[in-house]
Write an enzyme that holds these catalytic residues in place. Structure first.
Site, PDB file in Angstrom:
ATOM      1  CE1 TYR A  64      14.144  30.534   8.612  1.00 56.49           C
ATOM      2  CE2 TYR A  64      14.257  28.231   7.934  1.00 56.49           C
ATOM      3  CZ  TYR A  64      14.119  29.573   7.610  1.00 56.49           C
ATOM      4  OH  TYR A  64      13.961  29.940   6.311  1.00 56.49           O
TER       5      TYR A  64
ATOM      6  CE  LYS B 198      -0.310  -0.325   5.010  1.00 56.76           C
ATOM      7  NZ  LYS B 198      -1.113  -0.879   6.110  1.00 56.76           N
TER       8      LYS B 198
HETATM    9  C1  LIG Z   1      -0.422  -2.019   6.636  1.00 50.98           C
HETATM   10  C2  LIG Z   1      -1.057  -3.297   6.977  1.00 50.98           C
HETATM   11  C3  LIG Z   1      -0.284  -4.441   7.227  1.00 50.98           C
HETATM   12  C4  LIG Z   1       1.230  -4.422   7.290  1.00 50.98           C
HETATM   13  O1  LIG Z   1       1.646  -3.882   8.511  1.00 50.98           O
HETATM   14  P1  LIG Z   1       3.215  -3.838   8.879  1.00 50.98           P
HETATM   15  O2  LIG Z   1       3.241  -3.359  10.280  1.00 50.98           O
HETATM   16  O3  LIG Z   1       3.824  -2.849   7.931  1.00 50.98           O
HETATM   17  O4  LIG Z   1       3.722  -5.197   8.684  1.00 50.98           O
HETATM   18  C5  LIG Z   1      -0.943  -5.636   7.426  1.00 50.98           C
HETATM   19  N1  LIG Z   1      -2.292  -5.700   7.411  1.00 50.98           N
HETATM   20  C6  LIG Z   1      -3.064  -4.614   7.203  1.00 50.98           C
HETATM   21  C7  LIG Z   1      -4.546  -4.748   7.201  1.00 50.98           C
HETATM   22  C8  LIG Z   1      -2.479  -3.378   6.980  1.00 50.98           C
HETATM   23  O5  LIG Z   1      -3.244  -2.308   6.769  1.00 50.98           O
END
Ligand SMILES: *Cc1c(COP(=O)(O)O)cnc(C)c1O
Length: 355
Positions: free
Chosen positions: A253, A35
């Site tokens: 800054y 994702k």
């Molecule tokens: C993002 C996600 C994962 C992966 O999580 P990690 O901590 O990056 O391994 C697994 N399952 C779902 C439903 C997610 O949204």
């Protein structure tokens, strides 16, 4: 000559990390979570690296799912938040994209919509994270409705854990097990942390994300290197200016850092508009010509400063913000965040090489 900032993506490292997950999955199928444009690494670049070995992919958007299908990936592709409207429901069914089914709104739409092909679903249960999913006690009813609508192909069941620590998942896992007992459906519960720490939670599908990119899901307990992971993203820039400081000189800054002795500092062409975390304060680790040093003062939009007192360095020296030789987890910890956020924040304006 353009601004000397760039990121390098190492597809072989991604493949290495995926295969390590598969090995840890010990027979469970491994859904590569890609994702958010593969956690900022480039969806197709990462997917290509595991084309011949990947059991499946998990992501959020129908557009990304179709990108994979159109590129010839035939594995299961799962939309982890399911469909959002009729249009993506239809497209998902047509392209054989599996969807998480987590709400009454989705279930109602599924029951009402004529589909071009059977839809594969993962019924998602809320076992304690309070984000997505049906109450576990409704599992039998939801499953019956999913079956009765006559529009569904493969059915699986999933949940997501709120806690990365090994014991933290226990109540959620018990709740899940009780709800789905005897259903015989493929189950998926384990994220990266659970894959590494909870062999009892592997079931039929594991869903690692961050470990595929070489980040540790629990950097305070186990470093990426200890897990055997390789960094996939390396983020580089160069020194564009050098300043010699006298005691009392303030840097950047707000003048947050004040020299208490003569120092040499360098200005690096990288700031928060490139994706470097603004909350990384003085002392965040950084490499200059491979030598480890620390940032100085507040990160600005396009630049940050680091200490090069006594180092072999000057204008043009290569700086590693994170990646090869400097785990993103260390930078993330110094900035009060997680490597996930650093990777996803890599800005569009940073040129990416290798893919
Ligand atoms: C993002 C996600 C994962 C992966 O999580 P990690 O901590 O990056 O391994 C697994 N399952 C779902 C439903 C997610 O949204």
């Amino acid at each position: 000559m353009s601004r000397p900032i760039f990121a390098r993506i190492d597809p072989q490292a991604f493949r290495h990390n995926y295969l390590l997950c598969k090995q840890r999955a010990a027979g469970a199928k491994t859904l590569a979570i890609v994702k958010a444009n593969a956690y900022g690494h480039g969806l197709l670049c990462c997917a290509e690296a595991v084309r011949d070995v990947a059991d499946g992919f998990g992501l959020l958007e129908i557009g990304e799912a179709l990108q994979l299908r159109n590129a010839g990936f035939t594995q299961p592709i799962v939309m982890l938040e399911g469909f959002f409207a009729e249009a993506d429901l239809l497209m998902a069914s047509e392209a054989r994209i599996q969807v998480a089914l987590h709400s009454d709104a989705q279930l109602g739409l599924l029951e009402m919509t004529e589909l071009p092909a059977p839809l594969d679903v993962f019924i998602k249960l809320n076992t304690g994270m309070q984000r997505l999913g049906f109450p576990p006690e409704r599992f039998a009813e939801v499953l019956a409705r999913v079956r009765a609508c006559g529009r569904v192909g493969e059915i699986g069941v999933m949940t997501h854990f709120a806690c990365a620590d090994a014991a933290g998942i226990t109540p959620q896992l018990a709740c899940f097990d009780a709800a789905v007992a005897g259903s015989g459906l493929p189950r998926s519960v384990a994220n990266s942390a659970a894959l590494l720490r909870n062999p009892e939670a592997r079931y039929e599908w594991v869903r690692p994300g961050i470990v595929l990119y070489g980040g540790s899901p629990m950097p305070d307990l186990q470093s990426a290197e200890q897990i055997g992971l390789r960094p996939v993203m390396s983020f580089f820039s160069r020194i564009i200016s050098v300043q010699d400081l006298q005691p009392g000189d303030a840097v950047g800054y707000g003048g947050l850092f004040v020299a208490d002795k003569p120092m040499r500092i360098a200005t690096v062409a990288c700031g928060y508009a490139d994706g470097y975390p603004r909350h990384a304060g003085t002392g965040t680790p950084i490499l200059v010509n491979g030598q480890r040093t620390r940032t100085i003062g507040r990160v600005s939009m396009d630049m940050l400063c680091c200490d090069i007192t006594g180092l072999e360095a000057g204008v043009g020296s290569l700086v590693t913000l994170w990646g090869e030789g400097l785990p993103a987890d260390e930078v993330a910890t110094a900035a009060g965040t997680v490597s996930y956020e650093l990777f996803c924040a890599l800005a569009q304006r940073v040129p990416v090489t290798s893919c």
